[in-house]
Design a protein around this motif. Structure first.
Motif, PDB file in Angstrom:
ATOM      1  N   LEU A 106      87.813  31.662 -33.849  1.00  0.00           N
ATOM      2  CA  LEU A 106      86.798  32.284 -34.704  1.00  0.00           C
ATOM      3  C   LEU A 106      85.385  31.925 -34.264  1.00  0.00           C
ATOM      4  CD1 LEU A 106      88.240  32.077 -38.351  1.00  0.00           C
ATOM      5  CD2 LEU A 106      88.128  34.059 -36.818  1.00  0.00           C
ATOM      6  N   GLY A 107      85.252  30.988 -33.335  1.00  0.00           N
ATOM      7  CA  GLY A 107      83.974  30.719 -32.706  1.00  0.00           C
ATOM      8  C   GLY A 107      82.985  29.910 -33.516  1.00  0.00           C
ATOM      9  N   ARG A 108      83.449  29.179 -34.527  1.00  0.00           N
ATOM     10  CA  ARG A 108      82.530  28.414 -35.366  1.00  0.00           C
ATOM     11  C   ARG A 108      83.265  27.285 -36.069  1.00  0.00           C
ATOM     12  NH1 ARG A 108      83.476  29.613 -40.701  1.00  0.00           N
ATOM     13  NH2 ARG A 108      84.626  31.531 -41.143  1.00  0.00           N
ATOM     14  N   LEU A 109      82.508  26.349 -36.607  1.00  0.00           N
ATOM     15  CA  LEU A 109      83.070  25.318 -37.470  1.00  0.00           C
ATOM     16  C   LEU A 109      83.272  25.897 -38.876  1.00  0.00           C
ATOM     17  CD1 LEU A 109      81.961  23.593 -35.111  1.00  0.00           C
ATOM     18  CD2 LEU A 109      81.364  21.847 -36.794  1.00  0.00           C
ATOM     19  N   ALA A 110      84.202  25.307 -39.604  1.00  0.00           N
ATOM     20  CA  ALA A 110      84.462  25.753 -40.966  1.00  0.00           C
ATOM     21  C   ALA A 110      83.480  25.138 -41.947  1.00  0.00           C
ATOM     22  CB  ALA A 110      85.882  25.378 -41.378  1.00  0.00           C
ATOM     23  N   GLU A 111      83.120  25.918 -42.947  1.00  0.00           N
ATOM     24  CA  GLU A 111      82.353  25.404 -44.080  1.00  0.00           C
ATOM     25  C   GLU A 111      83.318  24.724 -45.060  1.00  0.00           C
ATOM     26  OE1 GLU A 111      79.133  25.523 -44.180  1.00  0.00           O
ATOM     27  OE2 GLU A 111      78.797  26.910 -42.500  1.00  0.00           O
ATOM     28  N   LEU A 112      82.816  23.763 -45.804  1.00  0.00           N
ATOM     29  CA  LEU A 112      83.693  23.018 -46.711  1.00  0.00           C
ATOM     30  C   LEU A 112      84.309  23.895 -47.790  1.00  0.00           C
ATOM     31  CD1 LEU A 112      81.703  19.702 -46.930  1.00  0.00           C
ATOM     32  CD2 LEU A 112      84.012  20.009 -46.033  1.00  0.00           C
ATOM     33  N   ASP A 113      83.610  24.952 -48.188  1.00  0.00           N
ATOM     34  CA  ASP A 113      84.195  25.856 -49.177  1.00  0.00           C
ATOM     35  C   ASP A 113      85.490  26.489 -48.674  1.00  0.00           C
ATOM     36  OD1 ASP A 113      82.280  25.395 -51.067  1.00  0.00           O
ATOM     37  OD2 ASP A 113      81.187  27.263 -50.759  1.00  0.00           O
ATOM     38  N   GLU A 114      85.680  26.509 -47.357  1.00  0.00           N
ATOM     39  CA  GLU A 114      86.854  27.177 -46.794  1.00  0.00           C
ATOM     40  C   GLU A 114      88.136  26.346 -46.871  1.00  0.00           C
ATOM     41  OE1 GLU A 114      85.409  30.281 -43.538  1.00  0.00           O
ATOM     42  OE2 GLU A 114      84.497  28.317 -43.163  1.00  0.00           O
ATOM     43  N   ILE A 115      88.044  25.118 -47.375  1.00  0.00           N
ATOM     44  CA  ILE A 115      89.232  24.316 -47.641  1.00  0.00           C
ATOM     45  C   ILE A 115      89.709  24.492 -49.081  1.00  0.00           C
ATOM     46  CG2 ILE A 115      88.281  22.139 -48.537  1.00  0.00           C
ATOM     47  CD1 ILE A 115      90.809  22.347 -45.679  1.00  0.00           C
ATOM     48  N   LYS A 116      88.839  25.034 -49.931  1.00  0.00           N
ATOM     49  CA  LYS A 116      89.109  25.022 -51.372  1.00  0.00           C
ATOM     50  C   LYS A 116      90.309  25.884 -51.767  1.00  0.00           C
ATOM     51  CE  LYS A 116      84.416  23.851 -52.879  1.00  0.00           C
ATOM     52  NZ  LYS A 116      83.211  24.288 -53.632  1.00  0.00           N
ATOM     53  N   GLY A 117      90.489  27.010 -51.116  1.00  0.00           N
ATOM     54  CA  GLY A 117      91.606  27.885 -51.485  1.00  0.00           C
ATOM     55  C   GLY A 117      92.944  27.208 -51.293  1.00  0.00           C
ATOM     56  N   LEU A 118      93.134  26.564 -50.145  1.00  0.00           N
ATOM     57  CA  LEU A 118      94.404  25.888 -49.878  1.00  0.00           C
ATOM     58  C   LEU A 118      94.577  24.666 -50.770  1.00  0.00           C
ATOM     59  CD1 LEU A 118      97.011  25.615 -48.327  1.00  0.00           C
ATOM     60  CD2 LEU A 118      95.749  24.460 -46.493  1.00  0.00           C
ATOM     61  N   ALA A 119      93.500  23.920 -50.980  1.00  0.00           N
ATOM     62  CA  ALA A 119      93.591  22.758 -51.861  1.00  0.00           C
ATOM     63  C   ALA A 119      94.022  23.171 -53.269  1.00  0.00           C
ATOM     64  CB  ALA A 119      92.250  22.030 -51.911  1.00  0.00           C
ATOM     65  N   LEU A 120      93.432  24.226 -53.782  1.00  0.00           N
ATOM     66  CA  LEU A 120      93.799  24.709 -55.119  1.00  0.00           C
ATOM     67  C   LEU A 120      95.237  25.206 -55.147  1.00  0.00           C
ATOM     68  CD1 LEU A 120      93.057  25.407 -58.027  1.00  0.00           C
ATOM     69  CD2 LEU A 120      92.124  27.578 -57.193  1.00  0.00           C
ATOM     70  N   LEU A 121      95.641  25.920 -54.110  1.00  0.00           N
ATOM     71  CA  LEU A 121      97.029  26.393 -54.028  1.00  0.00           C
ATOM     72  C   LEU A 121      98.006  25.234 -54.143  1.00  0.00           C
ATOM     73  CD1 LEU A 121      99.262  28.521 -53.305  1.00  0.00           C
ATOM     74  CD2 LEU A 121      98.805  27.942 -50.907  1.00  0.00           C
ATOM     75  N   LEU A 122      97.793  24.170 -53.369  1.00  0.00           N
ATOM     76  CA  LEU A 122      98.750  23.068 -53.326  1.00  0.00           C
ATOM     77  C   LEU A 122      98.717  22.215 -54.586  1.00  0.00           C
ATOM     78  CD1 LEU A 122      98.408  22.024 -49.583  1.00  0.00           C
ATOM     79  CD2 LEU A 122     100.228  23.368 -50.654  1.00  0.00           C
ATOM     80  N   ALA A 123      97.604  22.230 -55.305  1.00  0.00           N
ATOM     81  CA  ALA A 123      97.520  21.490 -56.568  1.00  0.00           C
ATOM     82  C   ALA A 123      98.131  22.254 -57.728  1.00  0.00           C
ATOM     83  CB  ALA A 123      96.062  21.177 -56.887  1.00  0.00           C
ATOM     84  N   SER A 124      98.286  23.555 -57.582  1.00  0.00           N
ATOM     85  CA  SER A 124      98.592  24.421 -58.724  1.00  0.00           C
ATOM     86  C   SER A 124     100.043  24.892 -58.753  1.00  0.00           C
ATOM     87  CB  SER A 124      97.681  25.653 -58.663  1.00  0.00           C
ATOM     88  OG  SER A 124      98.113  26.515 -57.612  1.00  0.00           O
ATOM     89  N   PRO A 125     100.454  25.508 -59.867  1.00  0.00           N
ATOM     90  CA  PRO A 125     101.800  26.074 -59.955  1.00  0.00           C
ATOM     91  C   PRO A 125     102.070  27.167 -58.926  1.00  0.00           C
ATOM     92  CG  PRO A 125     100.818  25.884 -62.141  1.00  0.00           C
ATOM     93  CD  PRO A 125      99.729  25.606 -61.150  1.00  0.00           C
ATOM     94  N   ALA A 126     101.039  27.708 -58.306  1.00  0.00           N
ATOM     95  CA  ALA A 126     101.226  28.777 -57.324  1.00  0.00           C
ATOM     96  C   ALA A 126     102.019  28.313 -56.109  1.00  0.00           C
ATOM     97  CB  ALA A 126      99.874  29.325 -56.876  1.00  0.00           C
ATOM     98  N   SER A 127     102.081  26.995 -55.866  1.00  0.00           N
ATOM     99  CA  SER A 127     102.815  26.472 -54.710  1.00  0.00           C
ATOM    100  C   SER A 127     104.108  25.770 -55.123  1.00  0.00           C
ATOM    101  CB  SER A 127     101.936  25.491 -53.920  1.00  0.00           C
ATOM    102  OG  SER A 127     101.522  24.415 -54.745  1.00  0.00           O
TER     103      SER A 127
END
Length: 262
Positions: free
Chosen positions: A225-246
Motif C-alpha cells: 500500500l506504500g505507506r505506514l498505517a495510522e493508529l486508527d487503522e488498528i481499531k477495527g480489528l481490536a474491536l472485532l476481537l474484543a466483541s461478540p462479533a468474533s
C-alpha cells in the motif's frame, strides 16, 4: 443482527497493557467508545495519565494502573484487583512491547554485534510480559467460561526482515506460538485467544523512528500500500476481537500490514 449489536461492549471490562501510547492507546479508545470500561496499564505513569484523559471523553469509565509487565506478580495483582473491583473480566489485550534495537540492516544489529542486554530485555517485555498477562487473565476467565485474550505479535513473527532486531523477531514469533497453544487449552473453557500481527504503524516504538522521514520511507518501501498505517487503522480489528462479533475465532494470528504478507 445489526452491527451495533455485534460490536457492543456495554458492561464489559477490558484490560489493556502498554496503554499509554500507540496501539494500546488506540485500543483503549475504541473499546471505550463502544461501551467498555477499560483498565489502562503501563510502566510510564506520567504518560498514562495523559492517555487516560484522552480516552475518558469517549464514553465509559477508565482506570489506570502503573505496572512493569516484566514482573508477573505486578501483572497478576493488577488483574486480580480489577476483577475484585468490577466482578468480571471480559477481554485482555497483552500489548506492551519494545523494539529491541536494530536488526542486521545496521552494523550494531548484526548477529555478532547484537546486544545481549537488548535481547534479554526484549524477551522479558514482549514475550514474558505477554505471557504473564495471559496467565493472569486465564485464571479468571476459565472459571467464568468466557473471555477474549488478544496479544500483539507482529508481522516479524510471520517472516524475517533486516529491520527489526533478533530479539524482536524471537519474542514476537514466540508469543504467536504461545497464542496457538493457549487457544487449544482454553477453547474448551469458551475462552478465545488470538493475536494481532501489525505491520509498520506510526507508533513510538524504536525510539520514534517511525516518525522520522528516513524511518517512515524505509518501512513504507516494504508495504504494497506504500505507506505506514495510522493508529486508527488498528481499531477495527481490536474491536472485532474484543466483541461478540468474533465469538468463533480463536488461535488466529491476524496481520494488519498493508499487504506485506502477500
Amino acid at each position: 443482527m445489526k452491527a451495533n449489536e455485534l460490536f457492543d461492549l456495554t458492561g464489559h471490562v477490558v484490560v489493556v497493557t502498554g496503554a499509554a501510547s500507540g496501539i494500546g492507546l488506540a485500543t483503549s479508545q475504541v473499546v471505550t467508545a463502544n461501551g467498555a470500561r477499560v483498565v489502562m496499564i503501563d510502566v510510564d505513569g506520567d504518560r498514562l495519565v495523559g492517555a487516560a484523559n484522552s480516552v475518558r471523553p469517549a464514553g465509559a469509565g477508565v482506570d489506570t494502573v502503573v505496572v512493569d509487565v516484566r514482573q508477573g506478580g505486578q501483572v497478576a495483582a493488577a488483574i486480580d484487583d480489577c476483577v475484585a473491583k468490577y466482578g468480571r473480566l471480559d477481554c485482555v489485550f497483552a500489548n506492551a512491547g519494545i523494539s529491541g534495537g536494530p536488526g542486521f540492516g545496521k552494523l550494531d544489529g548484526a548477529l555478532e554485534a547484537a546486544s545481549l542486554e537488548l535481547w534479554n530485555n526484549c524477551l522479558r517485555i514482549n514475550l514474558d510480559g505477554a505471557f504473564h498477562t495471559m496467565q493472569a487473565a486465564a485464571k479468571h476467565m476459565k472459571p467464568r467460561r468466557s473471555g477474549s485474550i488478544v496479544v500483539t505479535s507482529s508481522v516479524a513473527a510471520l517472516r524475517a526482515s533486516a529491520a527489526p532486531s533478533y530479539g524482536y523477531h524471537a519474542a514476537k514469533a514466540g508469543i504467536a506460538q504461545v497464542v496457538r497453544v493457549a487457544a487449544l487449552e482454553l477453547g474448551p473453557h469458551n475462552v478465545r485467544v488470538n493475536a494481532i500481527a501489525p505491520g509498520p504503524f506510526k507508533t513510538n516504538i524504536g525510539n520514534g523512528r517511525m516518525h522520522t522521514a528516513e524511518g517512515a520511507a524505509l518501512f513504507a518501501s516494504t508495504v504494497p500500500l506504500g505507506r505506514l498505517a495510522e493508529l486508527d487503522e488498528i481499531k477495527g480489528l481490536a474491536l472485532l476481537l474484543a466483541s461478540p462479533a468474533s465469538s468463533y475465532m480463536t488461535g488466529a494470528i491476524i496481520p494488519v500490514d498493508g499487504g506485506t504478507q502477500a
